[in-house]
Each structure stands twice: as structure tokens, then as C-alpha cells.
Design a protein around this motif. Structure first.
Motif, short mmCIF file in Angstrom:
data_model
loop_
_atom_site.label_atom_id
_atom_site.label_comp_id
_atom_site.label_asym_id
_atom_site.label_seq_id
_atom_site.Cartn_x
_atom_site.Cartn_y
_atom_site.Cartn_z
N LEU A 1 0.81 -1.21 0.00
CA LEU A 1 0.00 0.00 0.00
C LEU A 1 0.84 1.26 0.00
O LEU A 1 0.30 2.37 0.04
N ASP A 2 2.14 1.12 -0.03
CA ASP A 2 3.01 2.28 -0.10
C ASP A 2 2.78 3.02 -1.42
O ASP A 2 2.60 2.39 -2.48
N ALA A 3 2.78 4.35 -1.36
CA ALA A 3 2.45 5.15 -2.55
C ALA A 3 3.41 4.86 -3.70
O ALA A 3 2.99 4.72 -4.86
N GLY A 4 4.69 4.76 -3.40
CA GLY A 4 5.67 4.49 -4.46
C GLY A 4 5.48 3.13 -5.08
O GLY A 4 5.54 2.98 -6.31
N ASN A 5 5.20 2.12 -4.24
CA ASN A 5 4.99 0.76 -4.76
C ASN A 5 3.71 0.67 -5.58
O ASN A 5 3.66 -0.02 -6.61
N LEU A 6 2.66 1.36 -5.13
CA LEU A 6 1.41 1.37 -5.90
C LEU A 6 1.61 2.01 -7.27
O LEU A 6 1.06 1.55 -8.27
N GLN A 7 2.43 3.05 -7.32
CA GLN A 7 2.68 3.70 -8.60
C GLN A 7 3.45 2.79 -9.54
O GLN A 7 3.15 2.70 -10.74
N VAL A 8 4.45 2.08 -8.99
CA VAL A 8 5.22 1.15 -9.82
C VAL A 8 4.34 0.04 -10.35
O VAL A 8 4.39 -0.32 -11.54
N MET A 9 3.50 -0.57 -9.48
CA MET A 9 2.62 -1.64 -9.92
C MET A 9 1.60 -1.15 -10.93
O MET A 9 1.28 -1.84 -11.91
N GLY A 10 1.09 0.07 -10.72
CA GLY A 10 0.13 0.62 -11.66
C GLY A 10 0.75 0.83 -13.03
O GLY A 10 0.13 0.53 -14.06
N SER A 11 1.99 1.33 -13.05
CA SER A 11 2.67 1.54 -14.34
C SER A 11 2.93 0.22 -15.04
O SER A 11 2.79 0.10 -16.26
N PHE A 12 3.28 -0.80 -14.24
CA PHE A 12 3.55 -2.12 -14.83
C PHE A 12 2.28 -2.71 -15.44
O PHE A 12 2.29 -3.22 -16.56
N LEU A 13 1.17 -2.63 -14.69
CA LEU A 13 -0.09 -3.19 -15.18
C LEU A 13 -0.63 -2.40 -16.37
O LEU A 13 -1.27 -2.98 -17.27
N ALA A 14 -0.37 -1.10 -16.39
CA ALA A 14 -0.84 -0.30 -17.52
C ALA A 14 -0.17 -0.73 -18.82
O ALA A 14 -0.74 -0.56 -19.91
N GLY A 15 1.03 -1.28 -18.71
CA GLY A 15 1.73 -1.74 -19.90
C GLY A 15 1.09 -2.95 -20.55
O GLY A 15 1.43 -3.31 -21.68
N PHE A 16 0.14 -3.60 -19.86
CA PHE A 16 -0.55 -4.76 -20.42
C PHE A 16 -1.67 -4.35 -21.37
O PHE A 16 -2.30 -5.23 -21.98
N LEU A 17 -1.94 -3.09 -21.48
CA LEU A 17 -3.01 -2.60 -22.34
C LEU A 17 -2.42 -1.70 -23.42
O LEU A 17 -1.47 -0.95 -23.17
N PRO A 18 -2.97 -1.75 -24.63
CA PRO A 18 -4.04 -2.65 -25.08
C PRO A 18 -3.49 -4.02 -25.42
O PRO A 18 -2.31 -4.16 -25.73
N PRO A 19 -4.34 -5.06 -25.40
CA PRO A 19 -3.87 -6.40 -25.76
C PRO A 19 -3.42 -6.47 -27.21
O PRO A 19 -3.94 -5.77 -28.08
N ALA A 20 -2.45 -7.32 -27.46
CA ALA A 20 -1.95 -7.52 -28.83
C ALA A 20 -2.88 -8.46 -29.58
O ALA A 20 -3.15 -9.58 -29.11
N VAL A 21 -3.36 -8.01 -30.72
CA VAL A 21 -4.30 -8.84 -31.50
C VAL A 21 -3.88 -8.94 -32.96
O VAL A 21 -4.69 -9.28 -33.82
#
Length: 280
Positions: A46-66
Motif C-alpha cells: 500500500l506504499d504510494a511508491g509501490n502502488l505507482q510502480v505496480m500501476g505503471s507495470f499493469l498499464a503496460g498490459f493494455l491494449p492487448p496484442a491482437v
């Protein structure tokens, strides 16, 4: 307070409450040092820095490759993963059957009464138990690392790695399932002079078939997951494709691979449920 109310309160009170509370307290006392040794600190998520890192990582999964080229590779890798998991589980099933047959005490003729073969039977079951322990003690990914060097890159190493490890798991659990059911029919057949194979087929299997099938399908599902992991060490399939996508920082491809993996797990659940209904 009236006697009737006291009686009602006594009836509603859980008689095992003190034992359960003591068990929970002992579990917490024993678990806490282990959590400290493992550096388990969920609050850091729940640390702000860790949440930002995880959010940036998950954002890279979009959009899906088709794109068509990637989907063709995905289809080939999916078929390769399913083939690896199915062949490995099937080979493990074949290898596990004689081990389970030898380990099942309910099928031991010497246990029916005094016999010279009783000590030999115990020795054989002990040796089989030791072999199964050795097979399942070494993770399949370790076997894959060894076999990739012997057989080269590709799913063949994954199939053999799964077969070796899962043979130990299936043999052990099969024997335990057969032992945990009602063994009186098998014993009656053996006492009547029937062979061990007939006692297995007509005495033990009818009551244990559902659980055996369910566990086998579950192991196949685990084999699909393990095939993905072994792909990271060169055994092919979805794991190898995932490894390539992650190294190229292509989150869109990785998200599609994860979605494909989810579909495979759902199909395994549906297959298990269908087989249990057929055998019910």
C-alpha cells in the motif's frame, strides 16, 4: 436469571470454544516467527511508491496484442502447451499405476492372516514409497533444466520432466485414495480367493473412481501451469512465448497469453465437473 434461561445459555454455548481458541492462539504463536523470517510485510503493497510502480507495470498490459502474426504464434504455443501437459500427465499416469498398485495395503494378500510374505510385502511397499518420494521431491522445473541440456530446446524435455515428477505424485495420492475408501469389498474378494487385480477393479475402484478422476484432471491442470513455467527454461509452449514477450517489454502480448492461460484453467474445471457427472 431464571434456571430456564441458564439452561438455554448453556445449550447455546459452544462446548469446544476453549479448545478452538487455544488452537488459534498456538497457531498464531507458531506462525508469527515464520512470517518474520519470510519478511512478510503486506503493508508495503500500500506504499504510494509501490502502488505507482505496480500501476505503471499493469498499464503496460493494455491494449492487448491482437495482430495476426502474434495470434498465430499464440495458437501454436497453446497447442504445444496442451500437448506437453497431456502427454506428460498420460505418461505419469502409466508410470504411477504399478506404484499405486504395489503401495495399496488393502490389496495385500499377506495381510489377511499369518503369512511368510508379510515382511516382504512391507519391504516392497516401503521401497515403493521411497521411490515415489524421490520422484516428487525434485521439482519438475529442475528436471526440465537437466533434460533440456540432454534433449535440446523444445517440449520433449517438458514432457519427461512432468512424467517423472507427476508419477510420484499420482502414485502416492492414488494409493491414499484407494486406502481411504471402504475396503471391505476388496478384502472380501481376497478372502474368497479372488486375485488382487479383481479386488482392485471390483472392490476399490467403484467407490473411488470419482475422486481418482477428479484428482487426475486436477493434476493435468497443474501440468498446464507447470508447462508454462518450464517454458521459461526452454521447454517451449506458452511459457517460452511469455518469456520472449516479457524480455521485449511487450505487455500487450503478455496480457493475451495470461488470458489464454485463464481459459485453459476454466476448461480444465469444466472437464473435471463433466467427468464427475458422468461417473456419478
Amino acid at each position: 436469571m431464571s434456571a430456564s434461561r441458564l439452561d438455554a445459555t448453556t445449550r447455546l454455548r459452544d462446548p469446544a470454544a476453549r479448545q478452538r481458541a487455544t488452537a488459534v492462539l498456538v497457531a498464531v504463536v507458531l506462525l508469527w516467527p515464520l512470517l518474520q523470517l519470510s519478511e512478510f510485510q503486506p503493508a508495503r503493497l500500500l506504499d504510494a511508491g509501490n502502488l505507482q510502480v505496480m500501476g505503471s507495470f499493469l498499464a503496460g498490459f493494455l491494449p492487448p496484442a491482437v495482430n495476426a502474426e502474434f495470434l498465430a504464434l499464440l495458437m501454436r504455443a497453446t497447442v504445444e502447451t496442451l500437448a506437453m501437459a497431456t502427454a506428460g500427465t498420460a505418461l505419469a499416469w502409466v508410470l504411477s499405476l504399478p506404484f499405486a498398485f504395489a503401495m495399496t495395503q488393502s490389496l495385500s494378500v499377506s495381510r489377511l492372516g499369518p503369512a511368510r510374505g508379510m515382511a516382504a510385502g512391507r519391504a516392497v511397499r516401503g521401497a515403493v514409497r521411497g521411490v515415489l518420494t524421490l520422484l516428487r521431491a525434485i521439482p519438475e522445473v529442475v528436471w526440465a533444466l537437466v533434460l533440456v541440456r540432454a534433449l535440446g530446446l523444445g517440449p520433449a524435455a517438458g514432457v519427461l520432466a512432468l512424467a517423472v515428477t507427476y508419477a510420484g505424485m499420482l502414485g502416492k495420492v492414488y494409493a491414499e485414495i484407494l486406502e481411504s475408501g471402504d475396503t471391505r469389498s476388496a478384502r472380501a474378494l481376497l478372502e474368497a480367493g479372488s486375485g488382487r487385480r479383481a479386488a482392485l477393479l471390483y472392490g476399490l475402484l467403484p467407490g473411488a473412481a470419482q475422486e481418482l478422476v477428479s484428482y487426475t484432471v486436477y493434476r493435468w491442470e497443474c501440468a498446464v501451469r507447470a508447462s508454462v513455467v518450464m517454458g521459461f527454461v526452454g521447454a517451449g509452449g506458452l511459457g517460452q512465448l511469455m518469456d520472449q514477450s516479457m524480455k521485449m517489454l511487450n505487455g500487450g502480448e503478455a496480457s493475451v497469453i495470461l488470458a489464454t492461460f485463464l481459459v485453459l484453467v476454466l476448461l480444465a474445471d469444466a472437464l473435471s465437473a463433466g467427468l464427475r457427472r458422468v461417473l456419478a
